[in-house]
Design a protein around this motif. Sequence first.
Motif, PDB file in Angstrom:
ATOM      1  N   TRP A 102       0.886  -1.349   0.008  1.00 23.44           N
ATOM      2  CA  TRP A 102      -0.224  -0.021  -0.032  1.00 23.44           C
ATOM      3  C   TRP A 102       0.807   1.174   0.017  1.00 23.44           C
ATOM      4  O   TRP A 102       0.632   2.315  -0.575  1.00 23.44           O
ATOM      5  N   LEU A 103       1.980   1.156   0.860  1.00 29.41           N
ATOM      6  CA  LEU A 103       2.605   2.455   0.808  1.00 29.41           C
ATOM      7  C   LEU A 103       3.515   2.580  -0.394  1.00 29.41           C
ATOM      8  O   LEU A 103       3.706   3.512  -0.930  1.00 29.41           O
ATOM      9  N   THR A 104       3.847   1.468  -1.159  1.00 33.99           N
ATOM     10  CA  THR A 104       4.604   1.663  -2.525  1.00 33.99           C
ATOM     11  C   THR A 104       3.662   2.102  -3.542  1.00 33.99           C
ATOM     12  O   THR A 104       3.959   3.057  -4.422  1.00 33.99           O
ATOM     13  N   SER A 105       2.314   1.753  -3.471  1.00 32.68           N
ATOM     14  CA  SER A 105       1.305   2.291  -4.375  1.00 32.68           C
ATOM     15  C   SER A 105       1.072   3.834  -4.253  1.00 32.68           C
ATOM     16  O   SER A 105       1.039   4.601  -5.022  1.00 32.68           O
ATOM     17  N   SER A 106       0.969   3.901  -2.790  1.00 33.51           N
ATOM     18  CA  SER A 106       1.077   5.484  -2.621  1.00 33.51           C
ATOM     19  C   SER A 106       1.999   6.412  -3.066  1.00 33.51           C
ATOM     20  O   SER A 106       1.746   7.473  -3.584  1.00 33.51           O
ATOM     21  N   ALA A 107       3.313   5.808  -2.757  1.00 35.28           N
ATOM     22  CA  ALA A 107       4.563   6.609  -3.000  1.00 35.28           C
ATOM     23  C   ALA A 107       4.612   6.795  -4.635  1.00 35.28           C
ATOM     24  O   ALA A 107       5.119   7.960  -5.209  1.00 35.28           O
ATOM     25  N   LYS A 108       4.113   5.704  -5.170  1.00 34.64           N
ATOM     26  CA  LYS A 108       4.309   5.682  -6.795  1.00 34.64           C
ATOM     27  C   LYS A 108       3.187   6.688  -7.444  1.00 34.64           C
ATOM     28  O   LYS A 108       3.171   6.458  -8.812  1.00 34.64           O
ATOM     29  N   GLY A 109       2.116   7.049  -6.537  1.00 31.96           N
ATOM     30  CA  GLY A 109       1.355   7.843  -7.361  1.00 31.96           C
ATOM     31  C   GLY A 109      -0.037   7.034  -7.784  1.00 31.96           C
ATOM     32  O   GLY A 109      -1.017   7.434  -8.714  1.00 31.96           O
ATOM     33  N   PHE A 110      -0.199   5.779  -7.406  1.00 31.69           N
ATOM     34  CA  PHE A 110      -1.318   5.046  -7.899  1.00 31.69           C
ATOM     35  C   PHE A 110      -2.312   4.529  -6.561  1.00 31.69           C
ATOM     36  O   PHE A 110      -1.921   3.993  -5.726  1.00 31.69           O
ATOM     37  N   GLN A 111      -3.434   5.419  -6.589  1.00 30.78           N
ATOM     38  CA  GLN A 111      -4.412   5.035  -5.311  1.00 30.78           C
ATOM     39  C   GLN A 111      -4.802   3.548  -5.398  1.00 30.78           C
ATOM     40  O   GLN A 111      -5.170   3.121  -6.557  1.00 30.78           O
ATOM     41  N   THR A 112      -4.839   3.237  -4.357  1.00 27.61           N
ATOM     42  CA  THR A 112      -5.689   1.739  -4.275  1.00 27.61           C
ATOM     43  C   THR A 112      -7.051   2.056  -4.031  1.00 27.61           C
ATOM     44  O   THR A 112      -7.702   2.799  -2.972  1.00 27.61           O
ATOM     45  N   VAL A 113      -7.911   1.399  -4.878  1.00 27.22           N
ATOM     46  CA  VAL A 113      -9.325   1.526  -4.962  1.00 27.22           C
ATOM     47  C   VAL A 113      -9.916   0.191  -4.806  1.00 27.22           C
ATOM     48  O   VAL A 113      -9.867  -0.628  -5.792  1.00 27.22           O
ATOM     49  N   LEU A 114     -10.413  -0.291  -3.534  1.00 26.82           N
ATOM     50  CA  LEU A 114     -10.686  -1.557  -3.237  1.00 26.82           C
ATOM     51  C   LEU A 114     -11.865  -1.906  -4.078  1.00 26.82           C
ATOM     52  O   LEU A 114     -13.122  -1.111  -3.809  1.00 26.82           O
ATOM     53  N   PHE A 115     -11.887  -3.085  -4.473  1.00 28.66           N
ATOM     54  CA  PHE A 115     -12.773  -3.456  -5.385  1.00 28.66           C
ATOM     55  C   PHE A 115     -13.326  -2.802  -6.545  1.00 28.66           C
ATOM     56  O   PHE A 115     -14.226  -2.842  -7.055  1.00 28.66           O
ATOM     57  N   GLY A 116     -12.354  -1.676  -6.998  1.00 25.87           N
ATOM     58  CA  GLY A 116     -12.812  -0.667  -7.886  1.00 25.87           C
ATOM     59  C   GLY A 116     -13.945   0.214  -7.505  1.00 25.87           C
ATOM     60  O   GLY A 116     -14.187   0.998  -8.373  1.00 25.87           O
ATOM     61  N   VAL A 117     -14.199   0.429  -6.172  1.00 25.96           N
ATOM     62  CA  VAL A 117     -15.384   1.188  -5.834  1.00 25.96           C
ATOM     63  C   VAL A 117     -15.200   2.273  -4.697  1.00 25.96           C
ATOM     64  O   VAL A 117     -15.447   3.060  -4.627  1.00 25.96           O
ATOM     65  N   LEU A 118     -14.176   1.636  -3.882  1.00 26.15           N
ATOM     66  CA  LEU A 118     -13.712   2.334  -2.833  1.00 26.15           C
ATOM     67  C   LEU A 118     -12.356   2.816  -2.522  1.00 26.15           C
ATOM     68  O   LEU A 118     -11.544   1.960  -2.250  1.00 26.15           O
ATOM     69  N   PRO A 119     -12.277   3.974  -2.900  1.00 26.07           N
ATOM     70  CA  PRO A 119     -10.798   4.631  -2.781  1.00 26.07           C
ATOM     71  C   PRO A 119     -10.337   4.651  -1.533  1.00 26.07           C
ATOM     72  O   PRO A 119     -11.043   5.238  -0.593  1.00 26.07           O
ATOM     73  N   LEU A 120      -9.076   4.115  -1.438  1.00 26.48           N
ATOM     74  CA  LEU A 120      -8.609   4.195  -0.159  1.00 26.48           C
ATOM     75  C   LEU A 120      -7.460   5.326   0.095  1.00 26.48           C
ATOM     76  O   LEU A 120      -7.087   5.690  -1.135  1.00 26.48           O
ATOM     77  N   PRO A 121      -7.415   5.977   1.306  1.00 25.04           N
ATOM     78  CA  PRO A 121      -6.553   7.057   1.293  1.00 25.04           C
ATOM     79  C   PRO A 121      -4.981   6.700   0.969  1.00 25.04           C
ATOM     80  O   PRO A 121      -4.582   5.774   1.414  1.00 25.04           O
ATOM     81  N   ASP A 122      -4.182   7.611   0.407  1.00 24.59           N
ATOM     82  CA  ASP A 122      -2.794   7.140   0.088  1.00 24.59           C
ATOM     83  C   ASP A 122      -2.147   7.645   1.154  1.00 24.59           C
ATOM     84  O   ASP A 122      -2.453   8.158   2.237  1.00 24.59           O
ATOM     85  N   LEU A 123      -1.134   6.475   1.691  1.00 24.81           N
ATOM     86  CA  LEU A 123      -0.492   6.921   2.968  1.00 24.81           C
ATOM     87  C   LEU A 123       0.527   7.786   2.862  1.00 24.81           C
ATOM     88  O   LEU A 123       1.250   7.875   3.881  1.00 24.81           O
TER      89      LEU A 123
END
Length: 178
Positions: A102-123
């Motif tokens: 999750w930290l990697t995705s955040s630092a690389k600028g790719f937000q995690t969107v759970l199941f394609g519908v629930l955006p999770l905050p960048d850490l």
Amino acid sequence: MKRYTRTAISLHWLMTVVIVGTFSLGLYMADLPLSPEKLKFFSWHKWAGVTLFLLAIARLTWRMTHRPPELPEHMSHHEQRMARAAHGLLYVLMFAVPLTGWLTSSAKGFQTVLFGVLPLPDLLSKNKALGDLLETVHWGLNMALAVLVIGHLAAALKHHFVDRDDVLTRMLPGHGKH
């Protein structure tokens, strides 16, 4: 024979399936060329990672409130310490691996969107160098988890086939009373 609870057994095997599946997907997608398919696999991998993180919370909560069966008396103190240390490290990695993903995705600028519908905050804020470092850490932690899981499996099989004790069967679904 003292067994784990049905909940502990269910969480153990559910996490096993999700860890093996997520790890396998990660290995498969890592070297794919950039494509819509690779992006889809990354999304699935991230969803599975968040699911693992949530399952790890549930599992640790259950473990803290439900004492596991005692280790067999025939195990030496050294073996018991090793077993406890390995289990402790498994718990640490069950949190650290998805968190570093999750930290990697955040630092690389790719937000995690759970199941394609629930955006999770960048850490973290976007930071390519940090993202690359975290990606390496995530990979290393995954390799450590893989080695530990293989060792865990080997130890369970050793208990079953060499020591002939109940360490393996008390974690198998449908073997005796809970």
